[in-house]
Design a protein around this motif. Structure first.
Motif, PDB file in Angstrom:
ATOM      1  N   MET A 112     -27.063  16.519 -49.926  1.00  0.00           N
ATOM      2  CA  MET A 112     -25.600  16.644 -49.849  1.00  0.00           C
ATOM      3  C   MET A 112     -25.075  17.254 -51.149  1.00  0.00           C
ATOM      4  SD  MET A 112     -24.628  12.570 -49.866  1.00  0.00           S
ATOM      5  CE  MET A 112     -25.599  11.362 -50.770  1.00  0.00           C
ATOM      6  N   PRO A 113     -25.389  18.525 -51.385  1.00  0.00           N
ATOM      7  CA  PRO A 113     -25.104  19.164 -52.680  1.00  0.00           C
ATOM      8  C   PRO A 113     -23.640  19.197 -53.075  1.00  0.00           C
ATOM      9  CG  PRO A 113     -25.714  20.794 -50.999  1.00  0.00           C
ATOM     10  CD  PRO A 113     -26.028  19.449 -50.435  1.00  0.00           C
ATOM     11  N   GLU A 114     -22.735  19.256 -52.104  1.00  0.00           N
ATOM     12  CA  GLU A 114     -21.313  19.363 -52.431  1.00  0.00           C
ATOM     13  C   GLU A 114     -20.658  18.006 -52.678  1.00  0.00           C
ATOM     14  OE1 GLU A 114     -19.235  21.711 -49.594  1.00  0.00           O
ATOM     15  OE2 GLU A 114     -20.626  23.408 -49.730  1.00  0.00           O
ATOM     16  N   HIS A 115     -21.436  16.925 -52.567  1.00  0.00           N
ATOM     17  CA  HIS A 115     -20.843  15.595 -52.678  1.00  0.00           C
ATOM     18  C   HIS A 115     -21.418  14.761 -53.820  1.00  0.00           C
ATOM     19  CE1 HIS A 115     -20.207  16.894 -48.497  1.00  0.00           C
ATOM     20  NE2 HIS A 115     -19.076  16.230 -48.585  1.00  0.00           N
ATOM     21  N   VAL A 116     -22.509  15.214 -54.429  1.00  0.00           N
ATOM     22  CA  VAL A 116     -23.153  14.411 -55.472  1.00  0.00           C
ATOM     23  C   VAL A 116     -22.209  14.157 -56.640  1.00  0.00           C
ATOM     24  CG1 VAL A 116     -25.089  14.250 -57.067  1.00  0.00           C
ATOM     25  CG2 VAL A 116     -25.410  15.332 -54.849  1.00  0.00           C
ATOM     26  N   ASP A 117     -21.579  15.205 -57.124  1.00  0.00           N
ATOM     27  CA  ASP A 117     -20.688  15.048 -58.282  1.00  0.00           C
ATOM     28  C   ASP A 117     -19.533  14.098 -57.961  1.00  0.00           C
ATOM     29  OD1 ASP A 117     -22.266  16.745 -59.737  1.00  0.00           O
ATOM     30  OD2 ASP A 117     -20.988  18.513 -59.466  1.00  0.00           O
ATOM     31  N   LYS A 118     -19.013  14.193 -56.727  1.00  0.00           N
ATOM     32  CA  LYS A 118     -17.914  13.308 -56.334  1.00  0.00           C
ATOM     33  C   LYS A 118     -18.364  11.850 -56.320  1.00  0.00           C
ATOM     34  CE  LYS A 118     -15.966  16.835 -53.242  1.00  0.00           C
ATOM     35  NZ  LYS A 118     -15.683  17.164 -51.807  1.00  0.00           N
ATOM     36  N   ILE A 119     -19.576  11.614 -55.818  1.00  0.00           N
ATOM     37  CA  ILE A 119     -20.102  10.250 -55.762  1.00  0.00           C
ATOM     38  C   ILE A 119     -20.273   9.685 -57.168  1.00  0.00           C
ATOM     39  CG2 ILE A 119     -22.146   8.886 -55.164  1.00  0.00           C
ATOM     40  CD1 ILE A 119     -22.453  10.714 -52.698  1.00  0.00           C
ATOM     41  N   ILE A 120     -20.896  10.473 -58.054  1.00  0.00           N
ATOM     42  CA  ILE A 120     -21.119  10.004 -59.420  1.00  0.00           C
ATOM     43  C   ILE A 120     -19.804   9.818 -60.157  1.00  0.00           C
ATOM     44  CG2 ILE A 120     -22.233  10.544 -61.625  1.00  0.00           C
ATOM     45  CD1 ILE A 120     -24.157   9.892 -59.324  1.00  0.00           C
ATOM     46  N   ALA A 121     -18.839  10.709 -59.877  1.00  0.00           N
ATOM     47  CA  ALA A 121     -17.546  10.667 -60.578  1.00  0.00           C
ATOM     48  C   ALA A 121     -16.733   9.427 -60.250  1.00  0.00           C
ATOM     49  CB  ALA A 121     -16.735  11.923 -60.248  1.00  0.00           C
ATOM     50  N   THR A 122     -17.038   8.762 -59.145  1.00  0.00           N
ATOM     51  CA  THR A 122     -16.300   7.527 -58.816  1.00  0.00           C
ATOM     52  C   THR A 122     -16.551   6.429 -59.844  1.00  0.00           C
ATOM     53  OG1 THR A 122     -18.068   6.606 -57.426  1.00  0.00           O
ATOM     54  CG2 THR A 122     -16.440   8.040 -56.343  1.00  0.00           C
ATOM     55  N   GLY A 123     -17.665   6.525 -60.552  1.00  0.00           N
ATOM     56  CA  GLY A 123     -18.018   5.492 -61.524  1.00  0.00           C
ATOM     57  C   GLY A 123     -18.540   4.221 -60.884  1.00  0.00           C
ATOM     58  N   LYS A 124     -18.697   4.229 -59.569  1.00  0.00           N
ATOM     59  CA  LYS A 124     -19.142   3.021 -58.864  1.00  0.00           C
ATOM     60  C   LYS A 124     -20.658   2.821 -58.905  1.00  0.00           C
ATOM     61  CE  LYS A 124     -15.470   3.293 -55.326  1.00  0.00           C
ATOM     62  NZ  LYS A 124     -15.226   3.378 -53.864  1.00  0.00           N
ATOM     63  N   VAL A 125     -21.403   3.923 -59.017  1.00  0.00           N
ATOM     64  CA  VAL A 125     -22.849   3.860 -58.839  1.00  0.00           C
ATOM     65  C   VAL A 125     -23.550   3.429 -60.129  1.00  0.00           C
ATOM     66  CG1 VAL A 125     -24.921   5.148 -58.196  1.00  0.00           C
ATOM     67  CG2 VAL A 125     -22.737   5.630 -57.057  1.00  0.00           C
ATOM     68  N   GLN A 126     -24.342   2.377 -60.025  1.00  0.00           N
ATOM     69  CA  GLN A 126     -25.145   1.877 -61.135  1.00  0.00           C
ATOM     70  C   GLN A 126     -26.619   1.989 -60.728  1.00  0.00           C
ATOM     71  OE1 GLN A 126     -23.579   0.423 -64.088  1.00  0.00           O
ATOM     72  NE2 GLN A 126     -21.855   1.469 -63.126  1.00  0.00           N
ATOM     73  N   PHE A 127     -27.388   2.754 -61.469  1.00  0.00           N
ATOM     74  CA  PHE A 127     -28.791   2.991 -61.120  1.00  0.00           C
ATOM     75  C   PHE A 127     -29.683   1.880 -61.671  1.00  0.00           C
ATOM     76  CE2 PHE A 127     -26.863   7.217 -61.169  1.00  0.00           C
ATOM     77  CZ  PHE A 127     -27.297   7.732 -59.957  1.00  0.00           C
ATOM     78  N   LEU A 128     -30.585   1.409 -60.818  1.00  0.00           N
ATOM     79  CA  LEU A 128     -31.582   0.426 -61.226  1.00  0.00           C
ATOM     80  C   LEU A 128     -32.958   0.966 -60.875  1.00  0.00           C
ATOM     81  CD1 LEU A 128     -30.005  -2.919 -59.924  1.00  0.00           C
ATOM     82  CD2 LEU A 128     -29.720  -1.867 -62.173  1.00  0.00           C
ATOM     83  N   LEU A 129     -33.816   1.125 -61.877  1.00  0.00           N
ATOM     84  CA  LEU A 129     -35.172   1.595 -61.624  1.00  0.00           C
ATOM     85  C   LEU A 129     -36.007   0.453 -61.060  1.00  0.00           C
ATOM     86  CD1 LEU A 129     -35.905   3.739 -64.824  1.00  0.00           C
ATOM     87  CD2 LEU A 129     -35.156   4.518 -62.569  1.00  0.00           C
ATOM     88  N   GLY A 130     -36.777   0.762 -60.033  1.00  0.00           N
ATOM     89  CA  GLY A 130     -37.611  -0.272 -59.423  1.00  0.00           C
ATOM     90  C   GLY A 130     -38.463   0.294 -58.314  1.00  0.00           C
TER      91      GLY A 130
END
Length: 403
Positions: A56-74
């Protein structure tokens, strides 16, 4: 259905780089007022972002820009999901909703190989969820093929008992790598998912467990965008490509064997995501189906006729000539599996009937959608994708392939 239910909820999402998981992430981040989304990723943050840039190339920046996503490595297959103690503590103190969309639908994996991914990993997750102090809802994505041992007829939204003692059966498989029930299921992953369902629902949890069973998932109608979904994650696309390329086990030979009236159960991925999130908001417990009853019911005959009509002229010959490999299962094995497990099923979706009259991000009402026009575009796009791989874009002046 009010999306405001998600306000202030903190979600732990697994499988976010997958087909359904990516759609769920988009909806949670962009369409719903979710407070925070912990995303379990394997490898690195950069690898996850690159995966979304592909899907979803046109939506990645929008998703990250929300500030909601927290990455957890696992890693779902590791103890404690491979989480660091500090990250596990964050989940235990913050998460209110777990959405488990992780899994692997590969038909080439044997039982011993698929079990850690499609069963024991889910049990590890729910065991951790039992330690989450704020958790109120747990959603697990399964598959309608957990019921593939059933005969023709209606498949209800419930657990069907085949294995009397799932704990004992799981222990046997872990010890031997084998099960006497394997041949009852369309593929080993379906048996693994069946055992996971049984053990999840039979566990003693302080939170309700909701299991959503999609049938074959097809490209999205709207979310994140029309036709979202990689061909490799869309079973019918994989089947078409494998059968197209084989000179002996072809798609149009298969239609001579499979009963023409049998249902071809497919549903767009975004309708599955809506069904999942709507039932979470409703507080639904137990089993919910997401099948073609929530979209458009087509028979195998209708599917084959449309493929024949819309597939561009010469594509079958081009694929066979190139000899490219599209699937992880050889055509003879795929042919045998389809032939053996083609059932005259009606996969009941009674618990979602009300959603078909609901608009918005949690509803299934499709006001101006034309399913036939959409399917035509879908087949033409699939054909172009195949021809692109072959380095051939000549569609013979848009004439259609006829058998």
């Amino acid at each position: 259905m009010d999306g405001n239910w998600f306000k202030d909820h903190v979600v732990f999402l697994t499988g976010a780089t997958g087909n359904l998981g990516g759609c769920l992430l988009y909806k949670l981040a962009i369409q719903l007022p979710t407070a925070k989304i912990f995303v379990l990723i394997r490898g690195s943050v950069q690898q996850a972002i690159e995966s979304w840039e592909q899907s979803m190339p046109e939506h990645v920046d929008k998703i990250i820009a929300t500030g909601k996503v927290q990455f957890l490595l696992g890693d779902m297959t590791q103890p404690n999901l491979g989480l660091t103690p500090s990250n596990l503590l964050r989940l235990q103190n913050e998460v209110t909703l777990v959405i488990n969309s992780a899994g692997d639908i590969s038909l080439s994996r044997g039982l011993a190989e698929t079990l850690p991914i499609n069963c024991t990993a889910h049990l590890t997750l729910v065991a951790l969820a039992d330690t989450f102090t704020r958790l109120t809802h747990f959603l697990h994505v399964s598959t309608t093929f957990v019921s593939s041992f059933l005969p023709d007829g209606t498949v209800k939204e419930k657990i069907y008992t085949l294995v009397e003692d799932p704990k004992e059966e799981l222990a046997t498989i872990l010890a031997t790598g084998q099960s006497s029930y394997t041949k009852e299921f369309a593929a080993p992953y379906a048996l693994a998912k069946y055992l996971a369902e049984r053990l999840l629902l039979e566990g003693d949890h302080s939170f309700p467990v909701l299991i959503v069973r999609p049938c074959f998932i097809s490209p999205a109608i709207e979310e994140p965008y029309p036709f979202y979904g990689s061909d490799g994650a869309i079973p019918v696309h994989s089947f078409i490509q494998v059968l197209f390329e084989d000179s002996e086990y072809g798609l149009f030979k298969l239609e001579q064997v499979v009963p023409r009236h049998v249902a071809c159960n497919e549903i767009p991925v975004d309708l599955v995501a809506r069904t999942c999130l709507a039932h979470v908001a409703k507080g639904t417990k137990g089993v919910v189906h997401a099948s073609s009853d929530l979209y458009v019911n087509r028979t195998v005959d209708e599917l084959f006729n449309r493929i024949r009509l819309y597939a561009p002229k010469g594509i079958v010959e081009a694929i066979k000539k190139a000899g490219i490999d599209h699937g992880d299962v050889p055509a003879p094995e795929l042919y045998s599996m389809i032939n053996q497990f083609a059932r005259d099923w009606r996969i009941e979706c009674t618990r979602s009937t009300d959603l078909k009259s609901v608009k918005g991000p949690l509803g299934l009402l499709l006001c101006d959608h034309d399913p036939d026009a959409f399917f035509k575009q879908r087949i033409e796009r699939l054909a172009k994708s195949i021809l692109d791989k072959l380095g051939t874009l000549n569609l013979s002046n848009n004439k259609f392939y006829q058998t």
